[in-house]
Write a protein that holds these residues in place. Structure first.
Motif, PDB file in Angstrom:
ATOM      1  N   UNK A 181      -8.415   7.389  12.560  1.00 48.47           N
ATOM      2  CA  UNK A 181      -7.275   6.486  12.319  1.00 48.47           C
ATOM      3  C   UNK A 181      -6.635   6.070  13.645  1.00 48.47           C
ATOM      4  N   UNK A 209      -7.398   8.916  -1.992  1.00 50.90           N
ATOM      5  CA  UNK A 209      -6.372   9.267  -2.982  1.00 50.90           C
ATOM      6  C   UNK A 209      -6.477   8.387  -4.229  1.00 50.90           C
ATOM      7  N   UNK A 244      -2.062  17.111   0.743  1.00 52.11           N
ATOM      8  CA  UNK A 244      -2.916  15.966   0.359  1.00 52.11           C
ATOM      9  C   UNK A 244      -2.891  15.723  -1.149  1.00 52.11           C
ATOM     10  N   UNK A 245      -1.748  15.929  -1.777  1.00 55.13           N
ATOM     11  CA  UNK A 245      -1.678  15.640  -3.218  1.00 55.13           C
ATOM     12  C   UNK A 245      -1.868  14.136  -3.423  1.00 55.13           C
ATOM     13  N   UNK A 246      -2.887  13.739  -4.164  1.00 56.19           N
ATOM     14  CA  UNK A 246      -3.193  12.306  -4.215  1.00 56.19           C
ATOM     15  C   UNK A 246      -2.108  11.470  -4.899  1.00 56.19           C
ATOM     16  N   UNK A 247      -1.433  12.057  -5.867  1.00 61.01           N
ATOM     17  CA  UNK A 247      -0.447  11.270  -6.610  1.00 61.01           C
ATOM     18  C   UNK A 247       0.902  11.231  -5.888  1.00 61.01           C
ATOM     19  N   UNK A 261       0.466   6.885   8.189  1.00 60.52           N
ATOM     20  CA  UNK A 261      -0.645   7.787   8.527  1.00 60.52           C
ATOM     21  C   UNK A 261      -0.234   8.734   9.652  1.00 60.52           C
ATOM     22  N   UNK A 277     -14.392   6.336   4.064  1.00 59.43           N
ATOM     23  CA  UNK A 277     -13.181   7.122   3.835  1.00 59.43           C
ATOM     24  C   UNK A 277     -13.146   7.831   2.480  1.00 59.43           C
ATOM     25  N   UNK A 331       0.814  -1.228   0.000  1.00 59.96           N
ATOM     26  CA  UNK A 331       0.000   0.000   0.000  1.00 59.96           C
ATOM     27  C   UNK A 331       0.843   1.273   0.000  1.00 59.96           C
ATOM     28  N   UNK A 379       2.675   9.144  -1.443  1.00 64.09           N
ATOM     29  CA  UNK A 379       3.458   7.959  -1.061  1.00 64.09           C
ATOM     30  C   UNK A 379       4.686   7.873  -1.967  1.00 64.09           C
ATOM     31  N   UNK A 393      -8.835   3.561  15.352  1.00 63.17           N
ATOM     32  CA  UNK A 393      -8.735   2.219  14.752  1.00 63.17           C
ATOM     33  C   UNK A 393      -7.405   1.555  15.088  1.00 63.17           C
ATOM     34  N   UNK A 450     -10.243  12.841  10.426  1.00 56.02           N
ATOM     35  CA  UNK A 450      -9.674  11.647   9.806  1.00 56.02           C
ATOM     36  C   UNK A 450      -8.646  11.007  10.736  1.00 56.02           C
ATOM     37  N   UNK A 501      -6.337  -0.614   1.029  1.00 53.32           N
ATOM     38  CA  UNK A 501      -6.783  -0.354   2.394  1.00 53.32           C
ATOM     39  C   UNK A 501      -7.594   0.943   2.448  1.00 53.32           C
ATOM     40  N   UNK A 502      -8.400   1.004   3.455  1.00 54.47           N
ATOM     41  CA  UNK A 502      -9.332   2.118   3.642  1.00 54.47           C
ATOM     42  C   UNK A 502      -8.667   3.497   3.565  1.00 54.47           C
ATOM     43  N   UNK A 503      -7.516   3.653   4.186  1.00 57.28           N
ATOM     44  CA  UNK A 503      -6.955   4.996   4.319  1.00 57.28           C
ATOM     45  C   UNK A 503      -6.302   5.530   3.056  1.00 57.28           C
ATOM     46  N   UNK A 504      -6.257   4.700   2.023  1.00 58.07           N
ATOM     47  CA  UNK A 504      -5.752   5.190   0.733  1.00 58.07           C
ATOM     48  C   UNK A 504      -6.874   5.397  -0.292  1.00 58.07           C
TER      49      UNK A 504
END
Lengths: 203, 560
Positions: free
Chosen positions: B22, A156, B155-158, B39, A179, A121, B161, B25, B18, A150-153
């Motif tokens: 997290x 995005x 929070x740039x989606x691309x 996270x 999410x 992930x 990571x 959880x 959020x 997974x939920x937290x991705x």
């Protein structure tokens, strides 16, 4: 219960019926790479990891199938009729290049589904792959993430262009749907919502 | 400074919700350690030696007094009564409990603060010159484009990571105070002969295990393309950066492996698709954001002030402070003031809750309620009237914030090190203290003049030791703490990386080694020649010779 979430008219929901069979390569010889004593968990971008033996040994069942990129490339002539019958989808490993697929098959609209295997992930390459498939290569069919989903991705993954999400089997997909609403108005544009905030709203 | 509108506030509030879920959880066992790690890191939360460490973002180092009071409140309520200014202009807490972090973030959101992307493999807080907007040598105020980039990268989606962390620094001055050559992307804003705003782009610089100065990938990028061009760099990096080896995952390794020519070719090929797209920054957006960085309501003041001159002549302590801690300002009759967080006996960059409250009051009364954090781990009041400097000095001195040592040998950059950090090989704070004690005499410090000593407790280089005129790096040898000393590093337009002078030293030897380096400098310096210039002129050899002159027996000790 189903682990597959799909966007329908932009709304995520669990989908029970899924005709697509995921075809995997048979296990190859386990090649364990180590660096500084640790097992290397990420494969290099563009590395060819499927052996000819694995590709040959892959059985393709009847009906709609999602094939590994390497198998599709090796057998595309034999699969031409099924491709025309819209029974063939293809999936990429996280480290495989969308360009490899697009060079072999410039018109991606022949595929009802393209999958991207999220091997881990935390590997962000899948996000660029999705963005390129949608924006550079114009793929408008179903773009499915599977694997370590997974939920937290999810928020995005959706924004870069995935519209189907096979949540990892040990997680609660129904709860994960929440999410998708983590954020309401993102700052920047991406594949879904192309324009940055300042072009969408008067600020 | 930038103030949130409803969209900014909603994003930060949604982030708190959020992360609260997290954390719930994770504590309920629904998220594994490995799954929770990125996270929490992207909310600035490390698991440390004694407790989690929470890093709070201070975008490009700019704060208001209300935020500083909140920082104090959090320190008092959930920590041990102090906070720490980091080398990337953020605040850090060393003692929060994980279960309280969502509440802390909710408090911070109430004053438009957050911990978003202060750690993790994502685009981090963008840093700049602490004198942005007030420096006399400033060509372009870097803050509007820094804010535009902050919003783009949040929070740039691309790019959430990436293979590894990614740091931007931006600079709009002739002299670089943001260390742009040692960041993943460094941007220098300037104007061409016709007045057009252009950007010189460096890529692939960085400290850490493999220190490398960045290379220029683009000399003259028109500002409108800043996002699309950086997106192209990030996309090439996200796809091709190495993920198989943590130590080779930064963009600098990719740039080196491909060579800057090939890397540029790939970036430009990618950019060709993005250029002129929706992320081309419009004049209207630039103007909107720039509207948040207007000049405060300065009074028309004469360039000189008679009372100030009189105090300067009468009070040597005040004069010393003015010489070191007061800086030129582009507005006549105003000065910028550095409040020193480098008091001997206190960890560099640490500040108590009571001091934070005092600083907030000082900012309100003397500096339009605004202040800055510096990458040297001090605070700056940006807009103080010349005629009020004496009153400010008296109050700051009473609060222990007026040590007149800015730029001097005791103004040490220092990471938290082994005292707190789980990554560290060695402690750094006691080393800083031993040096501060060695050179405690103020007259001696002023005689030695400008010098930068930077200390890191491990190769991650949070203490920026590679660019210290003298750099000190904590290393682990057979489970004991040793210190490697380097010489000749420098930040600025003529940045350089220090070179290790030889075998490392035990903790109790370091201050003596620094003394010998200073002795060599004092023997060789020409009038008015600062330490780094002497090092560059005479080379490292005379320094090495003096330091290792009688070290034969000690070397044996190391080997044994």
């Amino acid at each position: 219960m189903s682990q597959l979430i799909k966007l329908q008219a932009g709304v995520p929901g669990l989908v029970e019926a899924d005709a697509w069979q995921l075809v995997r390569l048979p296990a190859g010889e386990a090649e364990v790479k180590k660096q500084a004593g640790k097992v290397v968990q990420f494969r290099l971008t563009g590395a060819e990891t499927a052996s000819a033996g694995q590709i040959d040994a892959t059985e393709v069942p009847a009906g709609p199938v999602l094939l590994p990129l390497s198998v599709f490339l090796a057998r595309r002539d034999a699969l031409a009729d099924r491709l025309a019958a819209r029974e063939i989808g293809v999936w990429l490993e996280t480290h495989e290049l969308v360009e490899t697929l697009a060079e072999a098959q410039p018109d991606l609209s022949v595929f009802p589904v393209i999958g991207v295997h999220i091997e881990r992930f935390a590997d962000g390459r899948a996000y660029s792959a999705a963005a390129l498939l949608r924006t550079r290569f114009g793929f408008t069919g179903e773009l499915r993430a599977f694997g370590d989903v997974l939920r937290d991705q999810l928020f995005f993954l959706r924004r870069v262009g995935f519209d189907a999400f096979l949540v990892r089997a040990d997680r609660n997909a129904a709860e994960a749907i929440a999410s998708f609403n983590d954020f309401s108005e993102p700052y920047q544009g991406s594949t879904v919502i192309e324009a940055p905030l300042w072009r969408r709203h008067a600020r | 400074m930038y103030t949130y509108d409803e969209y900014d506030q909603r994003l930060v509030d949604e982030r708190v919700a959020q992360f609260r879920d997290q954390t719930r959880r994770y504590l309920a066992g629904e998220l594994s350690e490995d799954e929770f790690k990125p996270l929490r890191l992207q909310n600035g939360l490390y698991i440390q030696r004694y407790a989690p460490m929470l890093r709070v973002a201070v975008p490009y180092g700019l704060l208001n007094s209300r935020q500083v009071r909140k920082i104090a409140h959090v320190a008092r309520t959930w920590d041990k009564g102090y906070a720490h200014v980091s080398t990337r202009q953020n605040f850090q807490y060393n003692w929060p409990e994980l279960k309280n972090v969502p509440d802390i973030l909710a408090e911070l959101a109430g004053v438009q603060m957050h911990a978003i992307q202060t750690s993790g493999n994502c685009i981090r807080n963008i840093t700049t010159d602490a004198f942005a907007g007030i420096a006399p040598d400033e060509v372009v105020d870097p803050r509007p484009l820094a804010e535009i980039l902050r919003q783009w990268s949040t929070f740039h989606p691309e790019f959430a990571l990436l293979p590894r962390k990614f740091k931007f620094a931006v600079n709009g001055c002739r002299s670089d105070r943001a260390v742009v050559q040692l960041h993943d992307i460094g941007l220098e804003f300037y104007r061409d002969a016709a007045g057009a705003l252009l950007i010189k782009v460096w890529v692939g610089g960085g400290m850490g295990r493999t220190p490398i100065l960045g290379e220029v990938i683009e000399e003259a990028l028109p500002w409108q393309h800043v996002i699309t061009y950086c997106s192209a760099i990030l996309r090439v990096y996200n796809r091709w950066g190495r993920r198989d080896n943590l130590f080779k995952a930064r963009i600098k390794i990719l740039v080196k492996a491909l060579g800057i020519e090939e890397f540029r070719r790939q970036v430009e090929a990618e950019w060709a698709h993005l250029k002129d797209g929706p992320h081309t920054v419009t004049q209207a957006e630039f103007d909107r954001v720039s509207g948040h960085f207007t000049k405060p309501a300065y009074e028309d003041l004469p360039a000189a002030d008679a009372a100030f001159e009189a105090h300067l002549a009468a009070d040597r302590g005040f004069a010393n402070w003015v010489r070191r801690n007061v800086h030129a300002h582009r507005q006549p009759g105003y000065r910028a003031v550095t409040l020193s967080l480098k008091v001997t006996g206190v960890a560099p960059g640490d500040i108590t809750d009571a001091q934070l409250d005092t600083v907030a009051d000082l900012a309100d009364r003397y500096s339009f309620g605004e202040l800055r954090t510096t990458h040297e781990q001090n605070l700056v009041l940006s807009d103080v009237k010349l005629g009020e400097l004496f009153a400010l000095w008296q109050e700051a001195r009473a609060a222990g914030l007026a040590t007149p040592n800015i730029g001097l040998i005791t103004d040490i950059i220092c990471c938290p090190g082994g005292s707190f950090c789980d990554l560290a090989n060695a402690k750094s704070i006691p080393i800083a203290e031993s040096i501060q004690r060695q050179f405690d005499d103020l007259d001696y410090q002023h005689d030695i003049g400008e010098i930068e000593i930077n200390i890191s407790g491990c190769m991650n280089s949070c203490g920026h030791h590679h660019v210290g005129h003298i750099g000190i790096l904590g290393v682990d040898k057979n489970d004991s703490e040793w210190y490697q000393v380097s010489l000749g590093g420098k930040q600025g337009n003529d940045a350089s990386l220090g070179e290790v002078i030889g075998p490392s030293f035990a903790a109790d030897e370091v201050a003596g080694v620094i003394q010998r380096l200073i002795d060599v400098y004092l023997d060789h310096r020409e009038p008015e020649e600062p330490f780094i210039d002497t090092v560059r002129r005479i080379g490292a050899a005379p320094f090495k010779e003096r330091v290792y002159a009688d070290r034969q027996p000690l070397r044996k000790k190391v080997e044994a």
